[in-house]
Design an enzyme around this catalytic site. Structure first.
Site, PDB file in Angstrom:
ATOM      1  N   LYS A  22       0.837  -1.213   0.000  1.00  0.00           N
ATOM      2  CA  LYS A  22       0.000   0.000   0.000  1.00  0.00           C
ATOM      3  C   LYS A  22       0.867   1.256   0.000  1.00  0.00           C
ATOM      4  O   LYS A  22       0.645   2.188  -0.774  1.00  0.00           O
ATOM      5  CB  LYS A  22      -0.904   0.006   1.247  1.00  0.00           C
ATOM      6  N   ASN A  23       1.880   1.277   0.876  1.00  0.00           N
ATOM      7  CA  ASN A  23       2.663   2.503   1.032  1.00  0.00           C
ATOM      8  C   ASN A  23       3.589   2.770  -0.150  1.00  0.00           C
ATOM      9  O   ASN A  23       4.166   3.844  -0.253  1.00  0.00           O
ATOM     10  CB  ASN A  23       3.447   2.481   2.346  1.00  0.00           C
ATOM     11  N   CYS A 117      -4.212   9.291  10.237  1.00  0.00           N
ATOM     12  CA  CYS A 117      -4.363   8.360  11.364  1.00  0.00           C
ATOM     13  C   CYS A 117      -4.224   9.065  12.701  1.00  0.00           C
ATOM     14  O   CYS A 117      -3.654  10.150  12.790  1.00  0.00           O
ATOM     15  CB  CYS A 117      -3.274   7.310  11.304  1.00  0.00           C
ATOM     16  N   ARG A 122       2.045  14.208  13.069  1.00  0.00           N
ATOM     17  CA  ARG A 122       2.261  13.968  11.642  1.00  0.00           C
ATOM     18  C   ARG A 122       2.473  15.270  10.876  1.00  0.00           C
ATOM     19  O   ARG A 122       1.688  15.660  10.014  1.00  0.00           O
ATOM     20  CB  ARG A 122       1.122  13.137  11.053  1.00  0.00           C
ATOM     21  N   ASP A 304       5.314   0.460  11.962  1.00  0.00           N
ATOM     22  CA  ASP A 304       4.040  -0.120  11.516  1.00  0.00           C
ATOM     23  C   ASP A 304       3.838  -1.562  11.974  1.00  0.00           C
ATOM     24  O   ASP A 304       2.783  -2.141  11.731  1.00  0.00           O
ATOM     25  CB  ASP A 304       3.946  -0.060   9.986  1.00  0.00           C
ATOM     26  N   ARG A 396      -8.265   0.316   5.486  1.00  0.00           N
ATOM     27  CA  ARG A 396      -7.426   1.296   4.773  1.00  0.00           C
ATOM     28  C   ARG A 396      -6.127   0.664   4.305  1.00  0.00           C
ATOM     29  O   ARG A 396      -5.543   1.108   3.315  1.00  0.00           O
ATOM     30  CB  ARG A 396      -7.102   2.482   5.687  1.00  0.00           C
TER      31      ARG A 396
HETATM   32  N1  EPU Z   1       7.750  14.266  10.396  1.00  0.00           N
HETATM   33  C1  EPU Z   1       7.973  15.600  10.677  1.00  0.00           C
HETATM   34  N2  EPU Z   1       7.980  16.483   9.639  1.00  0.00           N
HETATM   35  C2  EPU Z   1       7.789  16.086   8.348  1.00  0.00           C
HETATM   36  C3  EPU Z   1       7.565  14.728   8.064  1.00  0.00           C
HETATM   37  C4  EPU Z   1       7.546  13.832   9.115  1.00  0.00           C
HETATM   38  O1  EPU Z   1       8.168  15.980  11.822  1.00  0.00           O
HETATM   39  O2  EPU Z   1       7.816  16.939   7.449  1.00  0.00           O
HETATM   40  C5  EPU Z   1       7.709  13.309  11.515  1.00  0.00           C
HETATM   41  C6  EPU Z   1       6.328  12.657  11.648  1.00  0.00           C
HETATM   42  O3  EPU Z   1       5.456  13.454  12.408  1.00  0.00           O
HETATM   43  C7  EPU Z   1       6.689  11.344  12.308  1.00  0.00           C
HETATM   44  C8  EPU Z   1       8.082  11.008  11.735  1.00  0.00           C
HETATM   45  O4  EPU Z   1       8.595  12.236  11.219  1.00  0.00           O
HETATM   46  O5  EPU Z   1       6.787  11.506  13.687  1.00  0.00           O
HETATM   47  C9  EPU Z   1       8.083   9.967  10.622  1.00  0.00           C
HETATM   48  O6  EPU Z   1       7.225  10.356   9.579  1.00  0.00           O
HETATM   49  P1  EPU Z   1       7.453   9.895   8.063  1.00  0.00           P
HETATM   50  O7  EPU Z   1       7.392  11.115   7.209  1.00  0.00           O
HETATM   51  O8  EPU Z   1       8.673   9.022   7.977  1.00  0.00           O
HETATM   52  O9  EPU Z   1       6.183   9.001   7.806  1.00  0.00           O
HETATM   53  P2  EPU Z   1       5.057   9.189   6.702  1.00  0.00           P
HETATM   54  O10 EPU Z   1       5.682   9.350   5.379  1.00  0.00           O
HETATM   55  O11 EPU Z   1       4.068  10.166   7.181  1.00  0.00           O
HETATM   56  C10 EPU Z   1       4.947   6.655   6.106  1.00  0.00           C
HETATM   57  C11 EPU Z   1       3.878   5.613   6.071  1.00  0.00           C
HETATM   58  C12 EPU Z   1       3.478   5.239   7.485  1.00  0.00           C
HETATM   59  C13 EPU Z   1       4.726   4.754   8.221  1.00  0.00           C
HETATM   60  C14 EPU Z   1       5.827   5.809   8.178  1.00  0.00           C
HETATM   61  C15 EPU Z   1       7.147   5.366   8.792  1.00  0.00           C
HETATM   62  C16 EPU Z   1       2.690   6.060   4.050  1.00  0.00           C
HETATM   63  C17 EPU Z   1       1.433   6.507   3.412  1.00  0.00           C
HETATM   64  N3  EPU Z   1       2.716   6.091   5.362  1.00  0.00           N
HETATM   65  O12 EPU Z   1       4.370   7.782   6.764  1.00  0.00           O
HETATM   66  O13 EPU Z   1       2.550   4.170   7.369  1.00  0.00           O
HETATM   67  O14 EPU Z   1       4.390   4.474   9.555  1.00  0.00           O
HETATM   68  O15 EPU Z   1       6.090   6.182   6.797  1.00  0.00           O
HETATM   69  O16 EPU Z   1       7.675   4.297   8.081  1.00  0.00           O
HETATM   70  O17 EPU Z   1       3.623   5.670   3.379  1.00  0.00           O
HETATM   71  C18 EPU Z   1       0.627   2.898   7.835  1.00  0.00           C
HETATM   72  O18 EPU Z   1       0.783   2.325   6.751  1.00  0.00           O
HETATM   73  O19 EPU Z   1      -0.183   2.462   8.710  1.00  0.00           O
HETATM   74  C19 EPU Z   1       1.434   4.076   8.156  1.00  0.00           C
HETATM   75  C20 EPU Z   1       1.117   4.912   9.131  1.00  0.00           C
END
Ligand code: EPU
Length: 418
Positions: A22-23, A117, A122, A304, A396
């Site tokens: 999915k991701n 979520c 986030r 995750d 989801r």
């Molecule tokens: N963060 C910041 N600033 C930013 C971006 C991120 O502070 O500009 C913080 C976030 O708040 C968080 C941490 O950095 O505390 C990690 O966030 P990251 O950007 O790495 O995660 P994401 O891209 O928002 C994706 C996956 C998540 C998965 C994370 C970590 C998708 C759609 N989502 O999220 O998946 O947990 O990477 O690997 O790709 C899920 O599938 O259930 C899910 C939540």
């Protein structure tokens, strides 16, 4: 509204076919916005977040369909409306991912501030700071982010290897003028998958899978055909479930090289793991032993899979310590675990889980995708009938989780809540 009804106590045995990630697929679909023409994506999972993304593409003016074999066909017109409206963005925080490709291709984009979520604040500051460094001007208008500017290459150092920021900036950079370097980049397999598809579209990218991505901007990209990598988080969920409840399971299509740390932890917990090029198998005939984990960006232990690991520790022999470093809200389901008789104490971003011989069934509610899967695993381990509400959140990220578990011999059904 629906819920799962789980009667615990049966070991898991058999085979399950792992869907596309999915991701990864979410970002591959966003990447199609970078080029006009036809894009074919195979092994796309039929989950709610993918349906929202296809709808988002259609809203902008693209053709976007997903057939029963899991192939998404997207046709991007020469011109489209680069706007992600609130009704869709509020359903899925990952909608922010369209900002980079839209800005790179059209020099403007409007994206409603994302929802998502219940796992933490986030933030998206790194996405925005990186795009600004590439020359974008970004403001807020009536709850929407509005970005304009023609992008040029830049040297960007991320404060933290953010998965989403790395992908957003990577897509933006492919069409920027000149060279971009993204340092302290995330190294997740989904990012290499995206880089591979972008290269097939004509992008020039080096260093994916390492901390430093180098992108040479090109004038235009074109459509391509690509197959999504298998979902390591779906695979990890079944592996942990089997280790918690016992049995013997073969995951077809899973990639062991994307699951290395988890497989090693499962081995330490007492499971026997066998891998080949196209599958991962697990078997365990004793109560698992408690093993500590610390979540970190890939190749660290995935956040995750942290909730699912807590379910395993809840029934393991001994005490395990879980440290969550990625999302501050990821222990929000622990109150529900306590309802099932788990012995868990949290202190900041640490959880101490004392294994108990058995859990006791209760009605619980899923707060997010992965915690929902964890509650299902806990239900599989519990004596009696557990109901897990909030199934729309689990949907989801998983294609009919209950059918896969039923195929492995579990007693689980989906039912409507009146
Ligand atoms: N963060 C910041 N600033 C930013 C971006 C991120 O502070 O500009 C913080 C976030 O708040 C968080 C941490 O950095 O505390 C990690 O966030 P990251 O950007 O790495 O995660 P994401 O891209 O928002 C994706 C996956 C998540 C998965 C994370 C970590 C998708 C759609 N989502 O999220 O998946 O947990 O990477 O690997 O790709 C899920 O599938 O259930 C899910 C939540």
């Amino acid at each position: 509204m629906e819920r799962f009804v789980v009667r615990g106590g049966r070991p898991l045995t058999g085979r399950v076919k792992i869907a596309g990630a999915k991701n990864s697929a979410l970002k591959l679909l966003a990447a199609t916005l970078s080029a006009p023409g036809e894009h074919l994506l195979h092994r796309v999972p039929d989950v709610a977040d993918i349906r929202v993304t296809l709808e988002l593409l259609r809203t902008m003016g693209a053709e976007a369909t997903l057939d029963q074999a899991g192939t998404a066909r997207v046709v991007i017109p020469d011109d489209l409306e680069p706007v992600a409206p609130y009704e869709l963005a509020r359903q899925m925080r990952a909608s922010i991912i369209v900002l980079g490709p839209l800005l790179g291709r059209f020099g403007r984009a409007q994206v409603a501030m994302p929802g998502g979520c219940n796992i933490g604040a986030r933030k998206i500051d790194m996405h925005l700071a990186g795009l600004e460094k590439m020359g974008a001007t970004i403001g807020m208008e009536h709850g929407d982010l509005v970005a304009t500017g023609s992008l040029r290459g830049a040297n960007i150092v991320l404060d933290w290897p953010s998965h989403g920021a790395t992908e957003n900036l990577l897509m933006a950079a492919t069409l920027a003028k000149g060279n971009t370097v993204i340092d302290n980049a995330a190294r997740d397999p989904e990012i290499s998958d995206l880089a591979q598809m972008l290269r097939a579209m004509g992008a020039k990218i080096h260093g994916d899978g390492t901390h430093t991505l180098e992108i040479e901007g090109v004038d235009a990209l074109h459509g391509s055909t690509h197959t999504t990598i298998p979902d390591r988080l779906e695979a990890g969920t079944y592996l942990i479930a089997c280790a918690a409840v016992g049995g013997s399971v073969r995951l077809e299509g899973a990639r062991a090289d994307h699951l290395e740390l988890l497989l090693s932890k499962l081995g330490t917990a007492g499971a026997t793991i066998d891998t080949d090029d196209t599958s991962v198998s697990i078997s365990i005939d004793e109560r698992p032993r408690a093993v500590d984990i610390v979540t970190l960006p890939y190749p660290g232990f995935p956040t995750d899979l942290q909730p699912q690991w807590i379910s395993l520790l809840a029934v393991a022999e001994g005490t395990g310590i879980v440290t969550e470093n990625v999302f501050e809200g990821r222990f929000s389901f622990i109150g529900e675990m306590a309802r099932l008789g788990a012995d868990i104490r949290t202190e900041g971003h640490h959880a101490v889980v004392r294994g108990v011989p058995s859990l006791s069934a209760a009605p619980v509610e899923a707060p997010d995708i992965r915690a929902g899967a964890a509650l299902v695993i806990a239900g599989l381990c519990a004596e009696g009938e557990t109901t897990v509400a909030g199934v729309e959140l689990i949907d989801r990220g998983y294609e009919a989780l209950e059918e896969s578990f039923r195929g492995l011999g579990a007693d689980i059904v989906r039912e409507s809540i009146a």
